[in-house]
Design a protein around this motif. Structure first.
Motif, short mmCIF file in Angstrom:
data_model
loop_
_atom_site.label_atom_id
_atom_site.label_comp_id
_atom_site.label_asym_id
_atom_site.label_seq_id
_atom_site.Cartn_x
_atom_site.Cartn_y
_atom_site.Cartn_z
N LEU A 523 0.82 -1.22 0.00
CA LEU A 523 0.00 0.00 0.00
C LEU A 523 0.85 1.26 0.00
N GLY A 524 2.00 1.19 -0.65
CA GLY A 524 2.84 2.37 -0.85
C GLY A 524 3.93 2.51 0.19
N GLY A 525 4.84 3.44 -0.09
CA GLY A 525 5.91 3.74 0.84
C GLY A 525 7.14 2.88 0.64
N THR A 526 8.02 2.95 1.64
CA THR A 526 9.26 2.19 1.65
C THR A 526 9.24 1.22 2.84
N ASN A 527 10.44 0.69 3.23
CA ASN A 527 10.55 -0.28 4.31
C ASN A 527 9.66 -1.49 4.04
N ALA A 528 9.80 -2.05 2.84
CA ALA A 528 8.98 -3.20 2.45
C ALA A 528 9.77 -4.10 1.51
#
Length: 573
Positions: A523-528
């Motif tokens: 669902l977006g962003g980083t740290n994945a």
């Protein structure tokens, strides 16, 4: 010459009109030369020379005929007989069809033979669009931590008074435990391109979307059956003086060679972009793309912000820009085999937040000196800190309001290497994608050493702790990478065309700006990090079905695993 004369005489009235300007001659050659002058094929001087030569040759022929003994023609013709040249029917049909096609083409281009002919300017406009309907489900792991603060929502609805936490008023919290099933969602675009001349083209596109976020135009259906939103998604002008160079200004599709690692596939870029192609030969060529892209201005109405500040206290110039440059090459190294590679540097200028000067909120003001350094749009993953250095209220030094925004702890200067290899096995297309990027401005200790007295410390990206109410060690990183293989037609546009793709994506928390990444993965962003599996199948011309699975979990920090499943029907026109 006689064949040419027959072809021209088939022109009908046009030839007759031209022939009326001069008295006909008994000599067919002279008549033909005069006609060629009228058609502009030769000059009058050249015609006079040809007529003189024809007269001389005719005179010599008559003298030779008179001196020679009379011979009986081979075809048995007698003096005074008239000969007619026979043109076969298939030749006449071919000549007639060729003339017909030429006349029809001219009529269409000049609009003089069309009923209700359209204005000429409509020929310079082309329309395009797409519609996609999706069923989407989000599956959260039961082992996920339940207490992730939504810092993006905190900034959008803030400032948030962190002192109210002690009173049981919680900040915005991300959903990390409750599934969301079978959400019907819609995406639609309609656009046009306008040819303004040989070197200038413009484009305008509108699109759907729940809000004005930059990374997705997907609109969730339902909501009481209310009407849906439309946004200006693209608007640009491109000057292209030749086939190899162009400059585009406005809001435009991504001009860079990329995957979905750093930027969302739906992300459009504002600003000015220049692009150049440099072909070395038929198989090898290079390209360069560079641009200036505004990310955020201090204020759209800078004279009015902050609202309660006097003129000399208004926010100073804190504009944020992306300066981007990409150099790459394309190599056709075999039949039906191409390798594209590009090295890019994305310099995000001014994105790092700044701690404010001591700020006396208790006096009733609604601003602090560095509020404008908060990012206008975030998702989640980047390291953030509290922007305001709030002075305690003298009348209540242990219990006072502390309304806060958050800012980014780091700058983002991203070096990126992208590779795409396309080839075929038999008649089946295959594409291999690989991308690696690193934030060259990342230094972990910078987040802790910038300010004295413990100010400016990160508030997120801490590991879990066995002790309730405490954090584990801070953990972030600057690296991201992606690998993907695609078998089949990458974009099915015909019946029975298909593809299957499998990829793996890895993004540490501060590898790039979380606000610009793909909104489908985690669902977006980083740290994945996690797998991406997709499949498309064409069910009709320009219409296809899709199934997509995004299985991702956090790289660092408390557990946060999320599976996104999508089923779609899409069409383009």
């Amino acid at each position: 010459m006689l064949c040419l004369a027959v072809g021209l005489l088939l022109g009908g009235q046009a030839v007759a009109g031209l022939a009326q300007d001069a008295a006909p001659s008994t000599n067919a050659t002279i008549n033909l030369i005069r006609l060629m002058v009228k058609k502009g094929l030769i000059t009058q001087t050249e015609a006079d020379g040809l007529i003189s030569e024809a007269n001389d040759e005719a005179m010599q022929a008559r003298k030779a005929t008179a001196a020679a003994p009379t011979a009986v023609p081979a075809d048995g013709a007698q003096p005074g007989d008239v000969r007619a040249v026979y043109v076969p029917q298939n030749v006449r049909n071919e000549i007639r069809e060729q003339v017909k096609q030429e006349v029809i083409a001219q009529a269409k281009s000049e609009h003089w033979a069309e009923p209700n002919a359209l204005p000429e300017w409509l020929d310079r406009i082309s329309w395009y669009g797409d519609v996609r309907v999706r069923d989407e489900s989000w599956y959260y792991s039961r082992k996920n931590s339940p207490d992730f603060i939504n810092y993006a929502a905190l900034n959008q609805t803030g400032p948030y008074d962190i002192n109210s936490i002690t009173q049981g008023v919680t900040p915005p919290i991300l959903n990390s435990t409750q599934n969301r099933l079978n959400m019907l969602r819609l995406q639609a675009h309609i656009g046009m391109k306008i040819k303004l001349g040989d070197t200038v083209t413009a484009g305008v596109r509108i699109g759907s979307g729940n809000d004005n976020n930059p990374v997705s135009t997907t609109q969730t259906l339902g909501g009481g059956l209310v009407k849906k939103n439309l946004w200006l998604d693209q608007a640009w002008i491109r000057w292209q003086p030749n086939a190899y160079y162009s400059v585009t200004a406005g809001r435009m599709p991504s001009p860079f060679l990329q995957t979905d690692l750093i930027f969302s596939p739906e992300l459009n870029f504002d600003g000015v972009i220049g692009h150049g192609e440099f072909p070395f030969n038929d198989d090898i060529g290079a390209f360069v793309t560079a641009g200036a892209i505004p990310i955020q201005y201090t204020s759209n109405t800078s004279n009015n912000t902050p609202t309660q500040a006097f003129s000399n206290q208004k926010a100073d110039n804190g504009d944020k820009w992306l300066w981007a440059a990409q150099v790459g090459f394309k190599w056709n190294f075999a039949s039906d085999a191409t390798w594209k590679a590009a090295l890019a540097y994305y310099f995000f200028n001014g994105m790092q937040g700044q701690l404010s000067a001591p700020c006396a909120i208790y006096t009733g003001i609604n601003y602090c000196s560095t509020d404008s350094t908060a990012p206008q749009y975030m998702q989640w993953g980047n390291t953030v800190f509290l922007l305001r250095d709030i002075i305690p209220n003298p009348s209540s030094p242990t219990n006072y309001a502390q309304p806060q925004f958050v800012g980014l702890s780091y700058n983002y200067h991203v070096a990126d290497l992208t590779n795409k290899v396309d080839f075929k096995v038999g008649e089946t297309p295959i594409e291999i994608q690989a991308e690696y990027e690193r934030n060259m401005a990342y230094h972990a200790r910078d987040a802790f050493d910038r300010y004295a007295n413990g100010l400016g410390q990160p508030v997120n990206n801490y590991q879990g702790s066995a002790t309730s109410g405490t954090n584990g060690p801070y953990k972030s990183g600057p690296v991201g990478w992606l690998v993907r293989g695609i078998i089949g037609t990458p974009q099915p546009m015909a019946l029975n065309e298909w593809n299957i793709a499998l990829g793996y994506k890895y993004l540490q928390p501060d590898a790039t700006l979380d606000g610009l990444t793909d909104q489908n993965f985690h669902l977006g962003g980083t740290n994945a990090k996690g797998f991406i599996l997709t499949a498309d199948y064409g069910i009709a011309p320009r219409t296809w079905l899709s199934a997509r699975y995004f299985g991702a979990k956090q790289v660092y920090g408390p557990p946060f695993t999320l599976d996104v499943v999508q089923f779609e029907i899409s069409t383009k026109f």
